[in-house]
Design a protein around this motif. Structure first.
Motif, mmCIF file in Angstrom:
data_model
loop_
_atom_site.group_PDB
_atom_site.id
_atom_site.type_symbol
_atom_site.label_atom_id
_atom_site.label_comp_id
_atom_site.label_asym_id
_atom_site.label_seq_id
_atom_site.Cartn_x
_atom_site.Cartn_y
_atom_site.Cartn_z
ATOM 1 N N ASP A 102 -59.509 23.045 44.559
ATOM 2 C CA ASP A 102 -59.368 24.235 43.719
ATOM 3 C C ASP A 102 -60.750 24.840 43.512
ATOM 4 O O ASP A 102 -61.755 24.112 43.477
ATOM 5 N N PHE A 103 -60.807 26.149 43.379
ATOM 6 C CA PHE A 103 -62.088 26.832 43.176
ATOM 7 C C PHE A 103 -61.786 28.174 42.520
ATOM 8 O O PHE A 103 -61.007 28.972 43.045
ATOM 9 N N ALA A 104 -62.357 28.408 41.334
ATOM 10 C CA ALA A 104 -62.113 29.657 40.615
ATOM 11 C C ALA A 104 -63.372 30.130 39.903
ATOM 12 O O ALA A 104 -64.107 29.328 39.325
ATOM 13 N N VAL A 105 -63.594 31.428 39.968
ATOM 14 C CA VAL A 105 -64.650 32.108 39.216
ATOM 15 C C VAL A 105 -63.943 33.278 38.546
ATOM 16 O O VAL A 105 -63.460 34.184 39.224
ATOM 17 N N THR A 106 -63.840 33.242 37.205
ATOM 18 C CA THR A 106 -62.995 34.204 36.505
ATOM 19 C C THR A 106 -63.671 34.798 35.274
ATOM 20 O O THR A 106 -64.555 34.181 34.681
ATOM 21 N N ALA A 107 -63.199 35.954 34.883
ATOM 22 C CA ALA A 107 -63.673 36.600 33.662
ATOM 23 C C ALA A 107 -63.068 35.903 32.452
ATOM 24 O O ALA A 107 -61.875 35.591 32.429
ATOM 25 N N ASP A 108 -63.878 35.638 31.453
ATOM 26 C CA ASP A 108 -63.403 35.090 30.184
ATOM 27 C C ASP A 108 -62.604 36.164 29.461
ATOM 28 O O ASP A 108 -62.970 37.346 29.491
ATOM 29 N N LEU A 109 -61.523 35.778 28.803
ATOM 30 C CA LEU A 109 -60.670 36.758 28.125
ATOM 31 C C LEU A 109 -61.207 37.219 26.773
ATOM 32 O O LEU A 109 -60.743 38.219 26.237
ATOM 33 N N ILE A 110 -62.194 36.505 26.216
ATOM 34 C CA ILE A 110 -62.699 36.831 24.890
ATOM 35 C C ILE A 110 -64.103 37.437 24.942
ATOM 36 O O ILE A 110 -64.358 38.471 24.322
ATOM 37 N N GLU A 111 -65.007 36.772 25.649
ATOM 38 C CA GLU A 111 -66.408 37.192 25.674
ATOM 39 C C GLU A 111 -66.686 38.048 26.912
ATOM 40 O O GLU A 111 -66.504 37.583 28.036
ATOM 41 N N PRO A 112 -67.133 39.300 26.732
ATOM 42 C CA PRO A 112 -67.279 40.229 27.855
ATOM 43 C C PRO A 112 -68.431 39.915 28.809
ATOM 44 O O PRO A 112 -68.500 40.505 29.884
ATOM 45 N N ASP A 113 -69.308 38.987 28.434
ATOM 46 C CA ASP A 113 -70.424 38.639 29.319
ATOM 47 C C ASP A 113 -70.259 37.259 29.955
ATOM 48 O O ASP A 113 -71.119 36.791 30.693
ATOM 49 N N ILE A 156 -65.182 17.220 39.702
ATOM 50 C CA ILE A 156 -64.820 18.472 39.022
ATOM 51 C C ILE A 156 -66.106 19.123 38.549
ATOM 52 O O ILE A 156 -66.961 18.479 37.946
ATOM 53 N N VAL A 157 -66.236 20.403 38.838
ATOM 54 C CA VAL A 157 -67.357 21.224 38.380
ATOM 55 C C VAL A 157 -66.757 22.239 37.415
ATOM 56 O O VAL A 157 -65.824 22.958 37.785
ATOM 57 N N ALA A 158 -67.249 22.273 36.186
ATOM 58 C CA ALA A 158 -66.662 23.167 35.187
ATOM 59 C C ALA A 158 -67.724 23.661 34.221
ATOM 60 O O ALA A 158 -68.669 22.940 33.916
ATOM 61 N N GLY A 159 -67.543 24.875 33.768
ATOM 62 C CA GLY A 159 -68.456 25.435 32.782
ATOM 63 C C GLY A 159 -68.381 26.948 32.790
ATOM 64 O O GLY A 159 -67.349 27.530 33.139
ATOM 65 N N HIS A 160 -69.494 27.546 32.398
ATOM 66 C CA HIS A 160 -69.528 29.010 32.367
ATOM 67 C C HIS A 160 -70.957 29.500 32.573
ATOM 68 O O HIS A 160 -71.916 28.753 32.446
ATOM 69 N N LEU A 161 -71.034 30.759 32.903
ATOM 70 C CA LEU A 161 -72.327 31.426 32.968
ATOM 71 C C LEU A 161 -72.180 32.768 32.276
ATOM 72 O O LEU A 161 -71.067 33.215 31.993
ATOM 73 N N THR A 162 -73.300 33.374 31.942
ATOM 74 C CA THR A 162 -73.258 34.702 31.341
ATOM 75 C C THR A 162 -74.006 35.680 32.231
ATOM 76 O O THR A 162 -74.971 35.323 32.906
ATOM 77 N N VAL A 163 -73.501 36.900 32.213
ATOM 78 C CA VAL A 163 -74.115 38.020 32.913
ATOM 79 C C VAL A 163 -74.081 39.198 31.945
ATOM 80 O O VAL A 163 -73.411 39.138 30.911
ATOM 81 N N ASP A 164 -74.795 40.264 32.236
ATOM 82 C CA ASP A 164 -74.691 41.449 31.387
ATOM 83 C C ASP A 164 -73.244 41.929 31.398
ATOM 84 O O ASP A 164 -72.608 42.014 32.466
#
Length: 96
Positions: free
Chosen positions: A37-48, A3-11
């Motif tokens: 399974d494979f997903a890259v999604t926008a966070d619902l709280i943090e806009p970056d 399992i690969v999980a986490g987050h990244l930030t962009v402008d």
């Protein structure tokens, strides 16, 4: 299983652009041997923030797909990254 999980930030004002560039990667991953399974999604709280989640049958299949990672255009958009890999041992069904 891996399992690969986490987050990244962009402008924040570039997040939708970044996600659009990920569409072909998600499609390719989901067709790849061993991808569960494979997903890259926008966070619902943090806009970056962009959430990452992958599940693979094996390390070898993940490595075969992964190759060299994101292209230069995608990498330039990433401001920070916190993504981890987890090896999950074979799991028995809950009724055993």
């Amino acid at each position: 299983m891996i399992i690969v999980a986490g987050h990244l930030t962009v402008d924040a004002d570039r997040r939708e652009f970044y996600l659009a560039t990920c569409r072909s990667v998600v499609e390719a991953a989901r067709r790849a041997p061993g991808c569960l399974d494979f997903a890259v999604t926008a966070d619902l709280i943090e806009p970056d923030r962009v959430c990452i989640y992958e599940r693979w049958e094996s390390r070898a299949q993940l490595d075969d797909f992964r190759g060299s990672g994101p292209g230069d255009d995608q990498a330039r958009e990433i401001r920070s990254m916190e993504v981890s890999e987890y090896l999950v041992p074979d799991v028995l069904p809950s009724n055993e």
